[in-house]
Scaffold this motif. Structure first.
Motif, PDB file in Angstrom:
ATOM      1  N   SER A   1      13.367 -53.208 -13.483  1.00  0.00           N
ATOM      2  CA  SER A   1      14.200 -52.359 -12.618  1.00  0.00           C
ATOM      3  C   SER A   1      13.879 -50.876 -12.788  1.00  0.00           C
ATOM      4  O   SER A   1      14.341 -50.046 -12.029  1.00  0.00           O
ATOM      5  CB  SER A   1      15.677 -52.577 -12.960  1.00  0.00           C
ATOM      6  OG  SER A   1      15.924 -52.114 -14.282  1.00  0.00           O
ATOM      7  N   GLY A   2      13.106 -50.547 -13.816  1.00  0.00           N
ATOM      8  CA  GLY A   2      12.878 -49.121 -14.101  1.00  0.00           C
ATOM      9  C   GLY A   2      13.971 -48.567 -15.015  1.00  0.00           C
ATOM     10  O   GLY A   2      13.931 -47.418 -15.429  1.00  0.00           O
ATOM     11  N   ASN A   3      14.958 -49.416 -15.311  1.00  0.00           N
ATOM     12  CA  ASN A   3      16.053 -49.030 -16.217  1.00  0.00           C
ATOM     13  C   ASN A   3      16.270 -50.121 -17.251  1.00  0.00           C
ATOM     14  O   ASN A   3      17.407 -50.426 -17.610  1.00  0.00           O
ATOM     15  CB  ASN A   3      17.370 -48.873 -15.458  1.00  0.00           C
ATOM     16  CG  ASN A   3      17.245 -47.920 -14.312  1.00  0.00           C
ATOM     17  OD1 ASN A   3      17.298 -46.721 -14.491  1.00  0.00           O
ATOM     18  ND2 ASN A   3      17.030 -48.457 -13.120  1.00  0.00           N
ATOM     19  N   ALA A   4      15.201 -50.727 -17.700  1.00  0.00           N
ATOM     20  CA  ALA A   4      15.338 -51.888 -18.583  1.00  0.00           C
ATOM     21  C   ALA A   4      16.113 -51.537 -19.860  1.00  0.00           C
ATOM     22  O   ALA A   4      16.955 -52.312 -20.300  1.00  0.00           O
ATOM     23  CB  ALA A   4      13.969 -52.456 -18.926  1.00  0.00           C
ATOM     24  N   VAL A   5      15.832 -50.370 -20.423  1.00  0.00           N
ATOM     25  CA  VAL A   5      16.513 -50.008 -21.673  1.00  0.00           C
ATOM     26  C   VAL A   5      18.024 -49.910 -21.441  1.00  0.00           C
ATOM     27  O   VAL A   5      18.819 -50.490 -22.187  1.00  0.00           O
ATOM     28  CB  VAL A   5      15.940 -48.690 -22.245  1.00  0.00           C
ATOM     29  CG1 VAL A   5      16.768 -48.205 -23.417  1.00  0.00           C
ATOM     30  CG2 VAL A   5      14.489 -48.888 -22.663  1.00  0.00           C
ATOM     31  N   ALA A   6      18.394 -49.223 -20.382  1.00  0.00           N
ATOM     32  CA  ALA A   6      19.824 -49.089 -20.063  1.00  0.00           C
ATOM     33  C   ALA A   6      20.438 -50.451 -19.743  1.00  0.00           C
ATOM     34  O   ALA A   6      21.561 -50.746 -20.148  1.00  0.00           O
ATOM     35  CB  ALA A   6      20.012 -48.127 -18.895  1.00  0.00           C
ATOM     36  N   CYS A   7      19.697 -51.279 -19.020  1.00  0.00           N
ATOM     37  CA  CYS A   7      20.206 -52.614 -18.672  1.00  0.00           C
ATOM     38  C   CYS A   7      20.469 -53.422 -19.930  1.00  0.00           C
ATOM     39  O   CYS A   7      21.497 -54.089 -20.054  1.00  0.00           O
ATOM     40  CB  CYS A   7      19.192 -53.382 -17.826  1.00  0.00           C
ATOM     41  SG  CYS A   7      19.138 -52.874 -16.120  1.00  0.00           S
ATOM     42  N   VAL A   8      19.522 -53.378 -20.862  1.00  0.00           N
ATOM     43  CA  VAL A   8      19.670 -54.147 -22.087  1.00  0.00           C
ATOM     44  C   VAL A   8      20.860 -53.636 -22.893  1.00  0.00           C
ATOM     45  O   VAL A   8      21.615 -54.416 -23.481  1.00  0.00           O
ATOM     46  CB  VAL A   8      18.353 -54.109 -22.890  1.00  0.00           C
ATOM     47  CG1 VAL A   8      18.564 -54.527 -24.317  1.00  0.00           C
ATOM     48  CG2 VAL A   8      17.326 -55.010 -22.221  1.00  0.00           C
ATOM     49  N   GLN A   9      21.056 -52.330 -22.879  1.00  0.00           N
ATOM     50  CA  GLN A   9      22.232 -51.791 -23.560  1.00  0.00           C
ATOM     51  C   GLN A   9      23.518 -52.330 -22.938  1.00  0.00           C
ATOM     52  O   GLN A   9      24.446 -52.723 -23.627  1.00  0.00           O
ATOM     53  CB  GLN A   9      22.230 -50.266 -23.525  1.00  0.00           C
ATOM     54  CG  GLN A   9      21.519 -49.691 -24.737  1.00  0.00           C
ATOM     55  CD  GLN A   9      20.952 -48.315 -24.494  1.00  0.00           C
ATOM     56  OE1 GLN A   9      21.198 -47.715 -23.442  1.00  0.00           O
ATOM     57  NE2 GLN A   9      20.195 -47.812 -25.440  1.00  0.00           N
ATOM     58  N   ARG A  10      23.532 -52.388 -21.598  1.00  0.00           N
ATOM     59  CA  ARG A  10      24.720 -52.947 -20.920  1.00  0.00           C
ATOM     60  C   ARG A  10      24.919 -54.412 -21.281  1.00  0.00           C
ATOM     61  O   ARG A  10      26.038 -54.851 -21.536  1.00  0.00           O
ATOM     62  CB  ARG A  10      24.580 -52.848 -19.394  1.00  0.00           C
ATOM     63  CG  ARG A  10      24.809 -51.484 -18.825  1.00  0.00           C
ATOM     64  CD  ARG A  10      26.272 -51.039 -18.947  1.00  0.00           C
ATOM     65  NE  ARG A  10      26.332 -49.591 -19.011  1.00  0.00           N
ATOM     66  CZ  ARG A  10      26.540 -48.797 -17.967  1.00  0.00           C
ATOM     67  NH1 ARG A  10      26.791 -49.317 -16.806  1.00  0.00           N
ATOM     68  NH2 ARG A  10      26.535 -47.498 -18.100  1.00  0.00           N
ATOM     69  N   LEU A  11      23.810 -55.149 -21.310  1.00  0.00           N
ATOM     70  CA  LEU A  11      23.923 -56.572 -21.661  1.00  0.00           C
ATOM     71  C   LEU A  11      24.536 -56.724 -23.045  1.00  0.00           C
ATOM     72  O   LEU A  11      25.352 -57.601 -23.283  1.00  0.00           O
ATOM     73  CB  LEU A  11      22.552 -57.240 -21.641  1.00  0.00           C
ATOM     74  CG  LEU A  11      21.907 -57.458 -20.281  1.00  0.00           C
ATOM     75  CD1 LEU A  11      20.521 -58.062 -20.445  1.00  0.00           C
ATOM     76  CD2 LEU A  11      22.763 -58.390 -19.419  1.00  0.00           C
ATOM     77  N   ARG A  12      24.133 -55.831 -23.949  1.00  0.00           N
ATOM     78  CA  ARG A  12      24.679 -55.899 -25.316  1.00  0.00           C
ATOM     79  C   ARG A  12      26.153 -55.542 -25.324  1.00  0.00           C
ATOM     80  O   ARG A  12      26.947 -56.208 -25.981  1.00  0.00           O
ATOM     81  CB  ARG A  12      23.918 -54.967 -26.236  1.00  0.00           C
ATOM     82  CG  ARG A  12      22.480 -55.382 -26.390  1.00  0.00           C
ATOM     83  CD  ARG A  12      21.791 -54.558 -27.423  1.00  0.00           C
ATOM     84  NE  ARG A  12      21.105 -55.444 -28.345  1.00  0.00           N
ATOM     85  CZ  ARG A  12      20.444 -55.043 -29.422  1.00  0.00           C
ATOM     86  NH1 ARG A  12      20.408 -53.770 -29.737  1.00  0.00           N
ATOM     87  NH2 ARG A  12      19.843 -55.905 -30.184  1.00  0.00           N
ATOM     88  N   GLU A  13      26.520 -54.498 -24.590  1.00  0.00           N
ATOM     89  CA  GLU A  13      27.935 -54.105 -24.541  1.00  0.00           C
ATOM     90  C   GLU A  13      28.795 -55.253 -24.014  1.00  0.00           C
ATOM     91  O   GLU A  13      29.911 -55.459 -24.458  1.00  0.00           O
ATOM     92  CB  GLU A  13      28.122 -52.898 -23.608  1.00  0.00           C
ATOM     93  CG  GLU A  13      27.700 -51.573 -24.224  1.00  0.00           C
ATOM     94  CD  GLU A  13      27.430 -50.507 -23.160  1.00  0.00           C
ATOM     95  OE1 GLU A  13      26.633 -49.604 -23.461  1.00  0.00           O
ATOM     96  OE2 GLU A  13      27.998 -50.589 -22.051  1.00  0.00           O
ATOM     97  N   LEU A  14      28.226 -55.978 -23.040  1.00  0.00           N
ATOM     98  CA  LEU A  14      28.983 -57.076 -22.441  1.00  0.00           C
ATOM     99  C   LEU A  14      28.820 -58.362 -23.249  1.00  0.00           C
ATOM    100  O   LEU A  14      29.329 -59.406 -22.872  1.00  0.00           O
ATOM    101  CB  LEU A  14      28.519 -57.306 -21.008  1.00  0.00           C
ATOM    102  CG  LEU A  14      28.776 -56.158 -20.022  1.00  0.00           C
ATOM    103  CD1 LEU A  14      28.024 -56.375 -18.723  1.00  0.00           C
ATOM    104  CD2 LEU A  14      30.275 -56.041 -19.736  1.00  0.00           C
TER     105      LEU A  14
END
Ligand code: ATP
Ligand code: MG
Length: 462
Positions: A254-267
Motif C-alpha cells: 500500500s505504500g504504508n506497510a509500516v503504518a499498516c502493520v502498526q495498526r494491525l498490532r494495535e488491533l
C-alpha cells in the motif's frame, strides 16, 4: 488548501439522518473538479447519464480526492443493469460470478462499472427466523452471496465505511453523501456503516480494511468500529485463503506497510491469524530485518519505483528459513542441504496457514539461496554472482539484512564498492580464496572455523 476548503464546508454542514436522502454538495462546496477524474470514468458517467441512467464515480476515488490524494483507480456506480451498460459501450465486457460488474475499456484504462446493489442484512447471525436463508451466509454470519440490485441509497449502506460511501457526479460536479462520510472525513474518523460487529461477521476482511485504510488515510478508527475487532478477529480464519492473501498483499504494497502493520498490532490482528507477520515481527533476531524490508518497500513505492511482492514475502519468511537452517546444521547437515531443507520447511509451514501462491516460490528461493554467496569474496565467485540475473535483488536483500544487523555490514559495503569499481580494482579487492573448497565439500566436511554458520553455505543456488 483542500483541508481549509473542507473545513469551511463542514463549518456549515449539518448531519442529516435520513439515510435515503443524500446531502448534496455543489461544486462550490467541495474541492473535486471533473478534470481530476480519469477520462474513462468521466466518459462512462456521461454516456450512462445521456442514456437516462444515473451514474457516479464512487468509493475510494472520491475519498482520496477529498483528502488531496491521487486515487489508484476510478470506479463507477450506476442505476443501469449490467446488460444495459454492456449494450451502451462497444468496448466492454461483463465479468464476475458472485456479482456481475462491467469492465468498460477506454484506451489503456478499464473502468469497473457496477449496478447499485442492496445491502444484504444479517439480522441475527445466531439463528433468528428473520435471518436470511442459510445458503446466503455461513454459520458465523459471513455473507456468501449479495448480488441483489438496489437503490443508490442502499448501495451506500452496503459499503463498509462512511468515507467509502461518497458519490461524485462528474457532470454536475456534485458530491452525494448518504452516510455522513464528508463529516467523518473532516473529523479524521473511520466509521463503520451500521452495526460494526454485524458488518465484521458478514465480511471479516473488513477488519483488515479498517487497519489498512486508517493507516493509509491517517484516520483514527472510531472506538465503536475498533472495539468489536478483538472479539471477532478469529473469524478471519473462515475467509478463503486467496482472498486473505490478496488483502495482505494490498496492505503490504500500500505504500504504508509500516503504518499498516502498526495498526494491525494495535488491533491485535497480527497475532495467530496472520502467522507470516506474527512470526516476522515478533522474532527478536530477524524482526528488525522484516521491518526494514517493509520500510524499504514503502520508500520505493513513494518514489514510484517498482517493488516485487516476492522480495517482501521472502524477507518476511527469512526469519523462519534462518531458524530452520541453523536447526539442520546443528543436526550435522552441511550448509547447502540444510538451507534447502530449511526453505522447504518455511514454505510448507506457511502453506498450512496463509497460503502464498506458488508463483512466488521460485523468486523467493533464489533470493534465499544467493544469500550465503555474498560472504564468498575469493577467486571467481564474486564475478559469477555479479552476473547472476537476480544479483540486484539478492544484493538489496543482503544489504537490508546487513543494515538490520542480520549480516556483516562490512560485507555489504564491500559488495557495494565491488559493483562500482573498474575491473582491475575488482581483482585487487578479492580476498584470498576464502570460499569453500570443492574437494572438501564432496567429502562432506565442514569448512574451517570462521567460515561456518548459515551464511557460509557453498554455491548451491544456481
Ligand atoms: P483502495 O482502492 O485505496 O485500496 P478502496 O476503498 O477503493 O481502497 P476497493 O477495494 O477498491 O477499496 O473498494 C472500492 C469500494 O468498494 C470501497 O470504497 C467500498 O465502498 C467498497 N468495498 C470494498 N470492499 C468492501 C467490503 N469488504 N465491504 C463493503 N464494502 C466494500
Ligand atoms: Mg479502490
Amino acid at each position: 488548501m483542500i483541508t481549509n476548503f473542507i473545513n469551511r464546508v463542514f463549518g456549515r454542514g449539518k448531519r442529516k439522518t435520513a439515510p435515503d436522502k443524500p446531502v448534496i454538495w455543489g461544486p462550490d462546496r467541495h474541492p473535486i473538479r471533473k478534470e481530476l477524474i480519469s477520462r474513462g470514468a468521466r466518459k462512462t458517467c456521461e454516456e450512462l447519464q445521456r442514456a437516462g441512467h444515473t451514474a457516479f464515480v464512487v468509493g475510494g476515488a472520491v475519498r482520496d480526492l477529498l483528502l488531496g490524494m491521487r486515487p489508484k483507480d476510478f470506479d463507477v456506480a450506476t442505476s443501469a443493469h449490467p446488460d444495459e451498460v454492456r449494450a451502451l459501450f462497444r468496448r466492454s465486457r461483463i465479468i464476475g460470478r458472485r456479482f456481475q460488474i462491467v469492465h468498460v475499456m477506454w484506451g489503456a484504462e478499464t473502468v469497473e462499472t457496477s449496478t447499485y446493489r442492496a445491502h444484504f442484512t444479517v439480522k441475527d447471525p445466531e439463528g433468528d427466523e428473520d435471518a436470511p436463508k442459510k445458503d446466503k451466509q455461513d454459520e458465523h454470519g459471513r455473507v456468501l452471496s449479495d448480488n441483489v440490485f438496489g437503490t443508490q441509497a442502499e448501495d451506500a449502506v452496503r459499503r463498509d465505511f462512511t468515507v467509502n460511501a461518497l458519490f461524485y457526479d462528474p457532470v454536475k460536479e456534485e458530491v452525494w453523501d448518504f452516510q455522513h462520510g464528508l463529516k467523518d472525513l473532516e473529523a479524521k474518523k473511520l466509521v463503520m456503516i451500521g452495526d460494526p460487529a454485524t458488518r465484521y461477521r458478514e465480511d471479516p476482511v473488513r477488519m483488515l480494511r479498517a487497519a489498512r485504510l486508517s493507516a493509509k488515510l491517517g484516520l483514527t478508527i472510531d472506538p465503536a468500529t475498533a472495539t468489536p475487532i478483538r472479539e471477532l478477529k478469529h473469524l478471519l480464519e473462515n475467509v478463503p485463503q486467496a482472498r486473505l492473501f490478496e488483502e495482505i498483499l494490498k496492505l503490504l504494497l500500500s505504500g504504508n506497510a509500516v503504518a499498516c502493520v502498526q495498526r494491525l498490532r494495535e488491533l491485535d490482528l497480527h497475532h495467530g491469524l496472520l502467522p507470516l507477520l506474527d512470526d516476522a515481527l515478533d522474532d527478536p533476531h530477524t524482526g528488525p530485518f522484516a521491518m526494514a524490508a517493509l520500510k524499504a518497500t514503502d520508500e520505493r513505492l513513494r518514489a514510484d519505483r517498482p517493488v516485487s511482492p516476492a522480495f517482501l514475502l521472502a524477507a518476511l519468511l527469512w526469519g523462519r528459513v534462518e531458524r530452520r537452517w541453523k536447526h539442520y546444521e546443528e543436526k550435522g547437515q552441511p550448509p547447502s542441504p540444510a538451507l534447502h531443507a530449511a526453505m522447504h520447511d518455511a514454505l510448507d509451514a506457511q502453506r498450512g496457514t496463509l497460503a502464498i501462491p506458488r508463483r512466488f516460490d521460485a523468486t523467493m528461493k533464489e533470493l534465499w539461496l544467493l544469500q550465503p554467496r555474498f560472504l564468498q569474496r575469493g577467486g571467481t565467485r564474486p564475478f559469477r554472482l555479479l552476473e547472476h540475473p537476480k544479483f540486484r535483488a539478492a544484493f538489496d536483500f543482503f544489504e537490508l539484512r546487513a543494515q538490520a544487523g542480520d549480516a556483516p555490514l562490512e560485507a555489504a559495503e564491500w559488495w557495494a564498492r565491488f559493483q562500482d569499481v573498474e575491473g582491475g580494482e575488482r581483482e585487487r579487492m578479492l580476498h584470498a580464496d576464502d570460499g569453500p573448497k570443492k574437494k572438501r565439500r564432496r567429502r562432506g566436511k565442514r569448512r574451517p572455523a570462521g567460515e561456518g554458520g548459515p551464511d557460509a553455505a557453498p554455491e548451491s543456488g544456481e
